[in-house]
Design a protein around this motif. Structure first.
Motif, PDB file in Angstrom:
ATOM      1  N   UNK A 267      48.256  51.009  40.721  1.00 16.48           N
ATOM      2  CA  UNK A 267      48.031  50.008  41.757  1.00 16.48           C
ATOM      3  C   UNK A 267      49.291  49.734  42.569  1.00 16.48           C
ATOM      4  N   UNK A 268      49.269  48.564  43.238  1.00 20.39           N
ATOM      5  CA  UNK A 268      48.220  47.552  43.201  1.00 20.39           C
ATOM      6  C   UNK A 268      47.089  47.864  44.176  1.00 20.39           C
ATOM      7  N   UNK A 269      45.884  47.458  43.817  1.00 20.46           N
ATOM      8  CA  UNK A 269      44.708  47.684  44.660  1.00 20.46           C
ATOM      9  C   UNK A 269      44.122  46.328  45.053  1.00 20.46           C
ATOM     10  N   UNK A 270      43.841  46.136  46.345  1.00 19.37           N
ATOM     11  CA  UNK A 270      43.366  44.811  46.791  1.00 19.37           C
ATOM     12  C   UNK A 270      42.012  44.406  46.223  1.00 19.37           C
ATOM     13  N   UNK A 271      41.201  45.377  45.772  1.00 17.97           N
ATOM     14  CA  UNK A 271      39.869  45.054  45.255  1.00 17.97           C
ATOM     15  C   UNK A 271      39.849  44.774  43.759  1.00 17.97           C
ATOM     16  N   UNK A 272      40.811  45.303  43.009  1.00 21.41           N
ATOM     17  CA  UNK A 272      40.757  45.213  41.554  1.00 21.41           C
ATOM     18  C   UNK A 272      41.935  44.423  40.955  1.00 21.41           C
ATOM     19  N   UNK A 273      43.133  44.649  41.474  1.00 19.56           N
ATOM     20  CA  UNK A 273      44.308  43.993  40.898  1.00 19.56           C
ATOM     21  C   UNK A 273      44.208  42.470  40.895  1.00 19.56           C
ATOM     22  N   UNK A 274      43.726  41.821  41.969  1.00 19.40           N
ATOM     23  CA  UNK A 274      43.644  40.353  41.927  1.00 19.40           C
ATOM     24  C   UNK A 274      42.768  39.831  40.793  1.00 19.40           C
ATOM     25  N   UNK A 275      41.675  40.534  40.473  1.00 13.95           N
ATOM     26  CA  UNK A 275      40.794  40.089  39.398  1.00 13.95           C
ATOM     27  C   UNK A 275      41.498  40.207  38.034  1.00 13.95           C
ATOM     28  N   UNK A 276      42.256  41.293  37.859  1.00 12.75           N
ATOM     29  CA  UNK A 276      43.009  41.454  36.611  1.00 12.75           C
ATOM     30  C   UNK A 276      44.078  40.376  36.500  1.00 12.75           C
ATOM     31  N   UNK A 277      44.763  40.084  37.603  1.00 11.49           N
ATOM     32  CA  UNK A 277      45.765  39.024  37.597  1.00 11.49           C
ATOM     33  C   UNK A 277      45.125  37.669  37.301  1.00 11.49           C
TER      34      UNK A 277
ATOM     35  N   UNK B  16      42.476  37.102  35.437  1.00 13.76           N
ATOM     36  CA  UNK B  16      42.157  37.039  34.011  1.00 13.76           C
ATOM     37  C   UNK B  16      43.408  36.812  33.182  1.00 13.76           C
ATOM     38  N   UNK B  17      44.482  37.506  33.517  1.00 13.20           N
ATOM     39  CA  UNK B  17      45.741  37.302  32.799  1.00 13.20           C
ATOM     40  C   UNK B  17      46.228  35.859  32.956  1.00 13.20           C
ATOM     41  N   UNK B  18      46.088  35.306  34.166  1.00 13.76           N
ATOM     42  CA  UNK B  18      46.517  33.929  34.403  1.00 13.76           C
ATOM     43  C   UNK B  18      45.649  32.944  33.628  1.00 13.76           C
ATOM     44  N   UNK B  19      44.364  33.216  33.534  1.00 18.32           N
ATOM     45  CA  UNK B  19      43.446  32.330  32.811  1.00 18.32           C
ATOM     46  C   UNK B  19      43.885  32.137  31.364  1.00 18.32           C
ATOM     47  N   UNK B  20      44.392  33.227  30.747  1.00 16.94           N
ATOM     48  CA  UNK B  20      44.798  33.162  29.341  1.00 16.94           C
ATOM     49  C   UNK B  20      46.314  33.060  29.179  1.00 16.94           C
ATOM     50  N   UNK B  21      47.023  32.888  30.303  1.00 16.40           N
ATOM     51  CA  UNK B  21      48.480  32.731  30.277  1.00 16.40           C
ATOM     52  C   UNK B  21      49.153  33.903  29.567  1.00 16.40           C
TER      53      UNK B  21
ATOM     54  N   UNK C  86      37.328  53.834  40.990  1.00 15.91           N
ATOM     55  CA  UNK C  86      36.560  52.602  40.838  1.00 15.91           C
ATOM     56  C   UNK C  86      36.981  51.927  39.541  1.00 15.91           C
ATOM     57  N   UNK C  87      37.677  50.807  39.641  1.00 19.17           N
ATOM     58  CA  UNK C  87      38.194  50.127  38.455  1.00 19.17           C
ATOM     59  C   UNK C  87      37.425  48.837  38.147  1.00 19.17           C
ATOM     60  N   UNK C  88      36.184  48.753  38.602  1.00 16.38           N
ATOM     61  CA  UNK C  88      35.371  47.578  38.288  1.00 16.38           C
ATOM     62  C   UNK C  88      35.113  47.472  36.789  1.00 16.38           C
ATOM     63  N   UNK C  89      35.009  48.615  36.095  1.00 14.68           N
ATOM     64  CA  UNK C  89      34.827  48.581  34.649  1.00 14.68           C
ATOM     65  C   UNK C  89      36.076  48.020  33.967  1.00 14.68           C
ATOM     66  N   UNK C  90      37.236  48.371  34.471  1.00  9.81           N
ATOM     67  CA  UNK C  90      38.491  47.863  33.916  1.00  9.81           C
ATOM     68  C   UNK C  90      38.579  46.356  34.099  1.00  9.81           C
ATOM     69  N   UNK C  91      38.128  45.867  35.255  1.00  4.13           N
ATOM     70  CA  UNK C  91      38.128  44.434  35.529  1.00  4.13           C
ATOM     71  C   UNK C  91      37.222  43.698  34.550  1.00  4.13           C
ATOM     72  N   UNK C  92      36.026  44.237  34.316  1.00  6.01           N
ATOM     73  CA  UNK C  92      35.097  43.583  33.391  1.00  6.01           C
ATOM     74  C   UNK C  92      35.583  43.692  31.948  1.00  6.01           C
ATOM     75  N   UNK C  93      36.196  44.827  31.606  1.00  6.68           N
ATOM     76  CA  UNK C  93      36.613  45.051  30.217  1.00  6.68           C
ATOM     77  C   UNK C  93      37.688  44.068  29.783  1.00  6.68           C
ATOM     78  N   UNK C  94      38.689  43.805  30.637  1.00  2.00           N
ATOM     79  CA  UNK C  94      39.769  42.909  30.217  1.00  2.00           C
ATOM     80  C   UNK C  94      39.250  41.495  29.994  1.00  2.00           C
ATOM     81  N   UNK C  95      38.188  41.116  30.681  1.00  2.00           N
ATOM     82  CA  UNK C  95      37.598  39.797  30.463  1.00  2.00           C
ATOM     83  C   UNK C  95      36.995  39.673  29.068  1.00  2.00           C
ATOM     84  N   UNK C  96      36.676  40.819  28.454  1.00  3.04           N
ATOM     85  CA  UNK C  96      36.110  40.800  27.109  1.00  3.04           C
ATOM     86  C   UNK C  96      37.172  41.006  26.036  1.00  3.04           C
ATOM     87  N   UNK C  97      38.024  42.020  26.204  1.00  4.21           N
ATOM     88  CA  UNK C  97      38.942  42.324  25.103  1.00  4.21           C
ATOM     89  C   UNK C  97      40.149  41.390  25.044  1.00  4.21           C
ATOM     90  N   UNK C  98      40.551  40.783  26.161  1.00  5.45           N
ATOM     91  CA  UNK C  98      41.720  39.920  26.111  1.00  5.45           C
ATOM     92  C   UNK C  98      41.501  38.695  25.210  1.00  5.45           C
TER      93      UNK C  98
END
Length: 276
Positions: A99-109, A111-116, A247-259
Motif C-alpha cells: 500500500x497504501x491504497x485509498x480503498x482498503x488501507x483506511x479500513x485497516x487503520x 480497525x487497528x485504531x478501534x483496538x488501539x 482486491x483486499x476487501x477480504x483482508x479488510x474483513x479478516x482483520x476485523x475477525x482475527x484481531x
C-alpha cells in the motif's frame, strides 16, 4: 513554517506512540543466524503471484519541502532477514505490504485504531506518492512505516543501481509524508539478494521478513485468511498481510475477525521501537 511545525509534531507523536507500543520490548527483533555466509535469495511467500511490471514512468518525489533529509545511520550488513520478534511476553506483530491504497488501507487503520493496536506498513513508493495523507495518518496513529521499493520489482533480476533507485526514492517519499526516513525494509516477494542487504544497511534499514503468511494475496476467502492467522498465532510471530496489490476487501474483513481473537487470547500486538 506550518509545514515544519507539522513535521515536528509528527516526530513527537511517533516518539511517544512508539514508546507506548513497544514498551518493554527492547531487543524485540530476532534474526536467523548471522554467521551464515551470503547465499542467493529464495522466493518466499506469494510465489505464485504474478510479478508486477515496473511502471512505464516513475514519479519523482517532491523535493525542497519540509525539514532537511536525515542522514541514515549505517548498520551491520545481515545475511538473512529478520523473521520473528522476541517470544517474551506473548508478543506478535501484524504487517501489511504493497500500500497504501485509498480503498482498503483506511479500513485497516480504522480497525487497528478501534483496538488501539500498532502495526507495520511496508509501502511502495508509487502508491505512497499519491496517498501521502495515509502515511501521515500512520505517523499520527503510531504505526511503523517500512520501505517496500518503488514499483514492487523482483530485486534478484535488477542491477545494483536500479535496486538503490527503487529503495532510495521510496525512502524520500516516506520521509516527506511520514516525517522520518524508514528504518525497515522488506524485499518484494521475499526475494532477497546480497545487494538488497548491503544497500538497506547503508540506508539505515534493517531487513524484515515474516513468520506466518496470511495468504490474503491469493484472495482465498475471508474465512481462510482468518483461520491462517489464528492457527499460526504464537509468541514471536510476524504476520504477512496486504493492503494493496489487488482486491483486499477480504483482508479488510479478516482483520476485523482475527484481531479481537488475538487480543482475547492474550497476545500483545506490537511494533519495533524506534532507533535513535
Amino acid at each position: 513554517m506550518q509545514k515544519d511545525q507539522l513535521f515536528t509534531r509528527r516526530r513527537m507523536l511517533l516518539a511517544g506512540a512508539a514508546a507506548l507500543g513497544a514498551a518493554g520490548t527492547a531487543g524485540l527483533v530476532m534474526a536467523g543466524s548471522e554467521e551464515a555466509p551470503p547465499r542467493p535469495a529464495v522466493l518466499a511467500g506469494p510465489q505464485a503471484r504474478q510479478v508486477l511490471k515496473p511502471s512505464a514512468y516513475r514519479l519523482q518525489p517532491l523535493t525542497g519541502y519540509g525539514p532537511p533529509r536525515t542522514p541514515p545511520r549505517r548498520l551491520t550488513v545481515r545475511h538473512e532477514p529478520i523473521l520473528r520478534i522476541s517470544t517474551r511476553g506473548r508478543h506478535m506483530m501484524l504487517t501489511f505490504d504493497d500500500g497504501p491504497h485509498p480503498d482498503y488501507t483506511p479500513h485497516i487503520l480504522d480497525t487497528l485504531a478501534k483496538y488501539d493496536v500498532r502495526a507495520m506498513f511496508f509501502v511502495c513508493g508509487e502508491m505512497a506518492v499519491d496517498n501521502k495523507e495515509l502515511l501521515a495518518r500512520m505517523a499520527d496513529d503510531g504505526h511503523v512505516v517500512g520501505n517496500h521499493t518503488w514499483t514492487h520489482p523482483l530485486l534478484t533480476e535488477l542491477g545494483r543501481r536500479d535496486i538503490r533507485d527503487e529503495m532510495e526514492r521510496t525512502s524520500d517519499v516516506i520521509e516527506d509524508a511520514y516525517g522520518e526516513r524508514p528504518q525497515w525494509f522488506r524485499a518484494p516477494y521475499g526475494a532477497w539478494n546480497r545487494a538488497a542487504f548491503q544497500l538497506g544497511a547503508q540506508m539505515g534499514m534493517e531487513p524484515m521478513a515474516w513468520t506466518v503468511d496470511s495468504t490474503d494475496w491469493e484472495e482465498p476467502g475471508t474465512r481462510t485468511i482468518v483461520d491462517r492467522v489464528e492457527s499460526g498465532a504464537a509468541p514471536g510471530v510476524v504476520v504477512l498481510s496486504h493492503d494493496a496489490g489487488g482486491d483486499r476487501s477480504q483482508s479488510v474483513r479478516a482483520i476485523r475477525e482475527y484481531l479481537p481473537y488475538l487480543l482475547d487470547s492474550g497476545y500483545r500486538l506490537t511494533v519495533p521501537s524506534r532507533r535513535t
